[in-house]
Scaffold this motif. Structure first.
Motif, PDB file in Angstrom:
ATOM      1  N   GLY A 165     -16.312  17.575   1.383  1.00  0.00           N
ATOM      2  CA  GLY A 165     -17.692  18.028   1.329  1.00  0.00           C
ATOM      3  C   GLY A 165     -18.663  17.228   2.167  1.00  0.00           C
ATOM      4  N   LYS A 166     -18.145  16.280   2.937  1.00  0.00           N
ATOM      5  CA  LYS A 166     -19.011  15.447   3.761  1.00  0.00           C
ATOM      6  C   LYS A 166     -18.663  15.597   5.238  1.00  0.00           C
ATOM      7  CE  LYS A 166     -20.026  11.933   0.288  1.00  0.00           C
ATOM      8  NZ  LYS A 166     -20.081  10.465   0.012  1.00  0.00           N
ATOM      9  N   GLU A 167     -19.606  15.202   6.085  1.00  0.00           N
ATOM     10  CA  GLU A 167     -19.379  15.252   7.522  1.00  0.00           C
ATOM     11  C   GLU A 167     -18.443  14.125   7.957  1.00  0.00           C
ATOM     12  OE1 GLU A 167     -23.611  17.254   8.972  1.00  0.00           O
ATOM     13  OE2 GLU A 167     -23.027  15.248   9.639  1.00  0.00           O
ATOM     14  N   ARG A 168     -17.807  14.363   9.096  1.00  0.00           N
ATOM     15  CA  ARG A 168     -16.954  13.335   9.676  1.00  0.00           C
ATOM     16  C   ARG A 168     -17.817  12.144  10.075  1.00  0.00           C
ATOM     17  NH1 ARG A 168     -12.193  15.504  13.349  1.00  0.00           N
ATOM     18  NH2 ARG A 168     -11.865  16.508  11.330  1.00  0.00           N
ATOM     19  N   GLU A 169     -17.351  10.953   9.767  1.00  0.00           N
ATOM     20  CA  GLU A 169     -18.141   9.741   9.914  1.00  0.00           C
ATOM     21  C   GLU A 169     -17.419   8.733  10.798  1.00  0.00           C
ATOM     22  OE1 GLU A 169     -19.941   6.344   6.831  1.00  0.00           O
ATOM     23  OE2 GLU A 169     -18.228   7.570   6.255  1.00  0.00           O
ATOM     24  N   PHE A 170     -18.144   8.146  11.731  1.00  0.00           N
ATOM     25  CA  PHE A 170     -17.595   7.087  12.588  1.00  0.00           C
ATOM     26  C   PHE A 170     -17.328   5.855  11.744  1.00  0.00           C
ATOM     27  CE2 PHE A 170     -16.940   4.693  16.400  1.00  0.00           C
ATOM     28  CZ  PHE A 170     -17.543   3.461  16.212  1.00  0.00           C
ATOM     29  N   VAL A 171     -16.140   5.278  11.920  1.00  0.00           N
ATOM     30  CA  VAL A 171     -15.772   4.050  11.213  1.00  0.00           C
ATOM     31  C   VAL A 171     -15.818   2.856  12.160  1.00  0.00           C
ATOM     32  CG1 VAL A 171     -13.902   2.856  10.016  1.00  0.00           C
ATOM     33  CG2 VAL A 171     -14.352   5.281   9.534  1.00  0.00           C
ATOM     34  N   GLY A 172     -15.103   2.958  13.263  1.00  0.00           N
ATOM     35  CA  GLY A 172     -15.071   1.871  14.242  1.00  0.00           C
ATOM     36  C   GLY A 172     -14.380   2.343  15.496  1.00  0.00           C
ATOM     37  N   GLY A 173     -14.691   1.680  16.607  1.00  0.00           N
ATOM     38  CA  GLY A 173     -14.103   2.052  17.875  1.00  0.00           C
ATOM     39  C   GLY A 173     -13.870   0.845  18.757  1.00  0.00           C
ATOM     40  N   ILE A 174     -12.940   0.991  19.692  1.00  0.00           N
ATOM     41  CA  ILE A 174     -12.561  -0.099  20.593  1.00  0.00           C
ATOM     42  C   ILE A 174     -12.299   0.476  21.968  1.00  0.00           C
ATOM     43  CG2 ILE A 174     -10.130   0.105  19.872  1.00  0.00           C
ATOM     44  CD1 ILE A 174      -9.930  -2.968  20.165  1.00  0.00           C
ATOM     45  N   ASN A 175     -12.808  -0.213  22.996  1.00  0.00           N
ATOM     46  CA  ASN A 175     -12.584   0.307  24.341  1.00  0.00           C
ATOM     47  C   ASN A 175     -11.182  -0.069  24.824  1.00  0.00           C
ATOM     48  OD1 ASN A 175     -12.981  -2.395  24.939  1.00  0.00           O
ATOM     49  ND2 ASN A 175     -14.197  -1.971  26.763  1.00  0.00           N
ATOM     50  N   TRP A 176     -10.916   0.209  26.092  1.00  0.00           N
ATOM     51  CA  TRP A 176      -9.539   0.147  26.564  1.00  0.00           C
ATOM     52  C   TRP A 176      -8.919  -1.237  26.504  1.00  0.00           C
ATOM     53  CZ3 TRP A 176      -7.643  -2.355  31.021  1.00  0.00           C
ATOM     54  CH2 TRP A 176      -8.628  -3.030  31.778  1.00  0.00           C
ATOM     55  N   ASN A 177      -9.716  -2.275  26.656  1.00  0.00           N
ATOM     56  CA  ASN A 177      -9.138  -3.625  26.664  1.00  0.00           C
ATOM     57  C   ASN A 177      -9.630  -4.487  25.512  1.00  0.00           C
ATOM     58  OD1 ASN A 177     -11.754  -4.107  27.433  1.00  0.00           O
ATOM     59  ND2 ASN A 177     -11.271  -5.197  29.305  1.00  0.00           N
TER      60      ASN A 177
END
Length: 124
Positions: A42-54
């Motif tokens: 019932g909730k929207e998709r939420e960003f947790v964490g991200g990492i770039n290529w290196n």
């Protein structure tokens, strides 16, 4: 084409830890920035964490800083270490990739590839 497969989800009591893994079937893993999102019923998709290529750029949702840690290896996997889990962390956790390798984006619509997700359930 990029195939993403998550694993490591499960049921845990509040205060516990889990480590999620996402394995990418891709020729050049370093072409992609990787992120974790989550979606509760019932909730929207939420960003947790991200990492770039290196790994030089890492971002987290403000509410999760200090409890969650994202990392990646040089071959084909990204990880999410989750500590001090709370019942509100219960969700399906999804791995995502995009080809703008040097940056981390928080908007789900900017991602090109998605895994099927792994369920995390935290009981009180």
């Amino acid at each position: 084409q990029v195939l993403l497969v998550e694993s490591g989800g499960g049921s845990v009591q509040a205060g516990g830890s889990l480590k999620l893994s996402c394995v990418a079937s891709v020729r050049t893993f370093s072409r992609y920035a990787m992120s974790w999102f989550r979606q509760a019923p019932g909730k929207e998709r939420e960003f947790v964490g991200g990492i770039n290529w290196n790994g030089s750029r890492i971002q987290y949702a403000d509410s999760l800083k200090g409890r969650f840690t994202i990392s990646r290896n040089n071959q084909n996997a990204v990880y999410l270490q989750m500590n001090s889990l709370k019942p509100e962390d219960t969700a399906v956790y999804l791995c995502a990739a995009h080809e703008r390798q040097s940056i981390v984006v928080r908007t789900s619509t900017d991602y090109d590839y998605w895994g099927q997700g792994t369920q995390v359930t935290v009981s009180s």
